[in-house]
Design a protein around this motif. Structure first.
Motif, PDB file in Angstrom:
ATOM      1  N   PRO A 108      41.458  22.381  47.431  1.00 29.95           N
ATOM      2  CA  PRO A 108      42.774  22.054  47.981  1.00 29.95           C
ATOM      3  C   PRO A 108      43.951  22.239  47.031  1.00 29.95           C
ATOM      4  O   PRO A 108      45.067  22.496  47.487  1.00 29.95           O
ATOM      5  N   HIS A 109      43.710  22.138  45.724  1.00 27.32           N
ATOM      6  CA  HIS A 109      44.835  22.210  44.777  1.00 27.32           C
ATOM      7  C   HIS A 109      44.823  23.468  43.904  1.00 27.32           C
ATOM      8  O   HIS A 109      45.649  23.604  43.006  1.00 27.32           O
ATOM      9  N   PHE A 110      43.885  24.371  44.165  1.00 25.51           N
ATOM     10  CA  PHE A 110      43.782  25.563  43.326  1.00 25.51           C
ATOM     11  C   PHE A 110      44.767  26.626  43.793  1.00 25.51           C
ATOM     12  O   PHE A 110      45.001  26.797  44.996  1.00 25.51           O
ATOM     13  N   ASP A 111      45.313  27.362  42.843  1.00 28.08           N
ATOM     14  CA  ASP A 111      46.201  28.477  43.160  1.00 28.08           C
ATOM     15  C   ASP A 111      45.399  29.554  43.904  1.00 28.08           C
ATOM     16  O   ASP A 111      44.325  29.956  43.457  1.00 28.08           O
ATOM     17  N   PRO A 112      45.907  30.049  45.029  1.00 31.77           N
ATOM     18  CA  PRO A 112      45.158  31.054  45.802  1.00 31.77           C
ATOM     19  C   PRO A 112      45.082  32.423  45.136  1.00 31.77           C
ATOM     20  O   PRO A 112      44.342  33.298  45.604  1.00 31.77           O
ATOM     21  N   LYS A 113      45.817  32.618  44.051  1.00 29.90           N
ATOM     22  CA  LYS A 113      45.848  33.930  43.402  1.00 29.90           C
ATOM     23  C   LYS A 113      45.020  33.992  42.121  1.00 29.90           C
ATOM     24  O   LYS A 113      45.245  34.851  41.262  1.00 29.90           O
ATOM     25  N   ILE A 114      44.054  33.099  41.987  1.00 28.33           N
ATOM     26  CA  ILE A 114      43.131  33.158  40.846  1.00 28.33           C
ATOM     27  C   ILE A 114      42.215  34.364  41.028  1.00 28.33           C
ATOM     28  O   ILE A 114      41.575  34.528  42.066  1.00 28.33           O
ATOM     29  N   THR A 115      42.138  35.213  40.013  1.00 34.18           N
ATOM     30  CA  THR A 115      41.336  36.431  40.105  1.00 34.18           C
ATOM     31  C   THR A 115      39.999  36.291  39.376  1.00 34.18           C
ATOM     32  O   THR A 115      39.812  35.406  38.541  1.00 34.18           O
ATOM     33  N   ILE A 116      39.093  37.200  39.692  1.00 35.92           N
ATOM     34  CA  ILE A 116      37.811  37.270  38.995  1.00 35.92           C
ATOM     35  C   ILE A 116      38.043  37.472  37.495  1.00 35.92           C
ATOM     36  O   ILE A 116      37.401  36.832  36.663  1.00 35.92           O
ATOM     37  N   HIS A 117      38.968  38.341  37.153  1.00 37.64           N
ATOM     38  CA  HIS A 117      39.288  38.599  35.743  1.00 37.64           C
ATOM     39  C   HIS A 117      39.686  37.317  35.027  1.00 37.64           C
ATOM     40  O   HIS A 117      39.252  37.057  33.897  1.00 37.64           O
ATOM     41  N   GLN A 118      40.510  36.505  35.663  1.00 40.80           N
ATOM     42  CA  GLN A 118      40.966  35.267  35.025  1.00 40.80           C
ATOM     43  C   GLN A 118      39.838  34.258  34.859  1.00 40.80           C
ATOM     44  O   GLN A 118      39.781  33.543  33.858  1.00 40.80           O
ATOM     45  N   GLY A 176      30.655  47.870  44.091  1.00 41.11           N
ATOM     46  CA  GLY A 176      31.756  47.898  45.035  1.00 41.11           C
ATOM     47  C   GLY A 176      31.892  46.652  45.887  1.00 41.11           C
ATOM     48  O   GLY A 176      32.633  46.637  46.873  1.00 41.11           O
ATOM     49  N   LEU A 177      31.196  45.585  45.516  1.00 42.46           N
ATOM     50  CA  LEU A 177      31.236  44.346  46.287  1.00 42.46           C
ATOM     51  C   LEU A 177      32.395  43.451  45.876  1.00 42.46           C
ATOM     52  O   LEU A 177      32.770  42.530  46.608  1.00 42.46           O
ATOM     53  N   LEU A 178      32.948  43.703  44.684  1.00 42.34           N
ATOM     54  CA  LEU A 178      34.077  42.950  44.148  1.00 42.34           C
ATOM     55  C   LEU A 178      34.924  43.897  43.305  1.00 42.34           C
ATOM     56  O   LEU A 178      34.487  45.012  42.980  1.00 42.34           O
ATOM     57  N   THR A 179      36.108  43.448  42.920  1.00 48.28           N
ATOM     58  CA  THR A 179      36.851  44.072  41.825  1.00 48.28           C
ATOM     59  C   THR A 179      37.261  42.959  40.878  1.00 48.28           C
ATOM     60  O   THR A 179      37.196  41.774  41.226  1.00 48.28           O
ATOM     61  N   PHE A 180      37.670  43.313  39.692  1.00 50.44           N
ATOM     62  CA  PHE A 180      38.124  42.296  38.748  1.00 50.44           C
ATOM     63  C   PHE A 180      39.434  41.653  39.209  1.00 50.44           C
ATOM     64  O   PHE A 180      39.790  40.568  38.742  1.00 50.44           O
ATOM     65  N   ASP A 181      40.138  42.313  40.121  1.00 46.42           N
ATOM     66  CA  ASP A 181      41.396  41.770  40.653  1.00 46.42           C
ATOM     67  C   ASP A 181      41.204  41.015  41.970  1.00 46.42           C
ATOM     68  O   ASP A 181      42.175  40.500  42.535  1.00 46.42           O
ATOM     69  N   THR A 182      39.974  40.941  42.463  1.00 50.38           N
ATOM     70  CA  THR A 182      39.703  40.190  43.688  1.00 50.38           C
ATOM     71  C   THR A 182      40.058  38.718  43.491  1.00 50.38           C
ATOM     72  O   THR A 182      39.761  38.132  42.446  1.00 50.38           O
ATOM     73  N   TYR A 183      40.689  38.115  44.480  1.00 48.95           N
ATOM     74  CA  TYR A 183      40.975  36.684  44.420  1.00 48.95           C
ATOM     75  C   TYR A 183      39.696  35.906  44.709  1.00 48.95           C
ATOM     76  O   TYR A 183      38.933  36.246  45.625  1.00 48.95           O
ATOM     77  N   SER A 184      39.472  34.847  43.959  1.00 52.90           N
ATOM     78  CA  SER A 184      38.253  34.056  44.154  1.00 52.90           C
ATOM     79  C   SER A 184      38.196  33.469  45.565  1.00 52.90           C
ATOM     80  O   SER A 184      37.120  33.337  46.143  1.00 52.90           O
ATOM     81  N   LYS A 185      39.355  33.154  46.153  1.00 49.21           N
ATOM     82  CA  LYS A 185      39.382  32.570  47.500  1.00 49.21           C
ATOM     83  C   LYS A 185      38.849  33.544  48.559  1.00 49.21           C
ATOM     84  O   LYS A 185      38.402  33.116  49.630  1.00 49.21           O
ATOM     85  N   ASP A 186      38.894  34.833  48.236  1.00 50.96           N
ATOM     86  CA  ASP A 186      38.452  35.833  49.205  1.00 50.96           C
ATOM     87  C   ASP A 186      36.948  36.067  49.172  1.00 50.96           C
ATOM     88  O   ASP A 186      36.426  36.825  49.991  1.00 50.96           O
TER      89      ASP A 186
END
Length: 340
Positions: free
Chosen positions: A93-103, A76-86
């Protein structure tokens, strides 16, 4: 000619034509079908390779990173849909903020790779400007890709990314408070009884560890790979193991010893089509035939290192091939596929 003899002929031929040096183990749930070391773990001392020799895995150990992430999801510490930024307090600086663990797990994040195989072919070139002995943990890779632009928008396509697995390892460290290699050794290697596996420094290799060799066909010379890969492995590659420990790992994974059955199935799902019939799950390659999964496998290649480790779904046959030169175990694996 029985299966063992046919495999022996394949290995013998590759020893001649491709200078295969390493070890092969083929077994089913009940019996060892073929087990043989070829060549030398140490050419200077003429120490032969055996099935208990430890070899580098290169990218084959990305599966350990994916299992570690899946364990954190189960807690329960992460989900596959968690954003890496979180879950990383590192600036990109140039990475999309919506990159997920799944991706990140499926190589579909679009982040730049520090070794982009779509534009580069020589891994050794990386260490001409950045000494390989300076790479001792996951964060040491950051300057090599942290400030580069995205390759494409997250989720657009498959593009193999070592950097993506570096981020996953950093997430493991930040969430658990443990060094990545310490986490894997405690929660995967020890659980599976993989007592011969570890992230060994190249300048402090333990007993029964093969040196990696880079052969030159032009002048028939060789050198070791100690200056050609990072001095310590991490989330994207570089662990050491034996063929017997690989069998223990697969048994632990497929028998839901490392993860619940539900999460194991999630890891083994063909999430991304690489090119029909080849797919990618979480840290694992998947080959289909007639729309059914034919085999699961991991593979790795570094200067002086080669690995292919596979489990055939219907027969339960395990085929583990590791080399300590650039003789491409995958070629042997494909011929054994043909026998099946």
């Amino acid at each position: 000619m029985d299966l063992s003899a046919k495999i022996g002929e394949i290995v013998k031929e590759h020893g001649k034509s491709n200078r295969f040096s390493g070890v092969i183990l083929v077994h089913d749930d009940q019996n060892t079908i073929f087990e043989q070391g070829v060549g030398y773990a140490n050419r200077n001392e003429r120490i032969p390779n055996t099935s208990y020799t430890k070899f580098g895995m290169a990218s084959g150990c990305k599966i350990f990173t994916s299992v570690a992430i899946c364990q954190l999801v189960e807690k329960g510490l992460l989900t596959f849909d968690t954003y890496s930024k979180d879950c990383l307090d590192i600036s990109f600086p140039h990475f999309d903020p919506k990159i997920t663990i799944h991706q990140l797990l499926t190589h579909s994040s679009g982040i730049p790779d520090y070794f982009d195989e779509e534009v580069m072919s020589d891994f050794e070139e990386l260490w001409k400007s950045k000494p390989m002995y300076s790479i001792r943990c996951a964060k040491d890779f950051l300057p090599m890709f942290q400030s580069k632009p995205m390759k494409f928008q997250p989720g657009n396509r498959f593009s193999y990314s070592n950097s993506g697995y570096i981020l996953l390892g950093l997430i493991v460290e930040q969430v658990t408070g443990l060094n990545f290699t310490e986490y894997v050794e405690k929660n995967i290697f020890q659980v599976c009884g993989m007592s011969d596996s570890g992230y060994f420094p190249m300048d402090q290799l333990p007993e029964r560890t093969a040196l990696g060799y880079i052969d030159s066909e032009e002048d028939d010379t060789w050198r070791t790979n100690i200056y050609s890969i990072p001095i310590v492995g991490g989330p994207d590659g570089g662990a050491f193991t034996t063929v017997h420990d690989l069998s223990k790992f697969w048994r632990g994974l497929l028998n839901a010893q490392l993860l619940s059955r539900e999460t194991t199935d999630q890891l083994l799902t063909p999430h991304t089509e690489v090119g029909d019939p080849l797919y990618y799950g979480y840290g694992i390659w998947i080959l289909k035939r007639d729309n059914d999964v034919f085999k699961y496998f991991i593979t790795g290649s570094d200067p002086g290192v080669g690995l292919q480790s596979a489990v055939f779904v219907e027969s339960g046959l395990n085929v583990h091939i590791i080399s300590n030169n650039n003789s491409r175990p995958g070629a042997i694996g494909r011929e054994i596929n043909g026998l099946l």
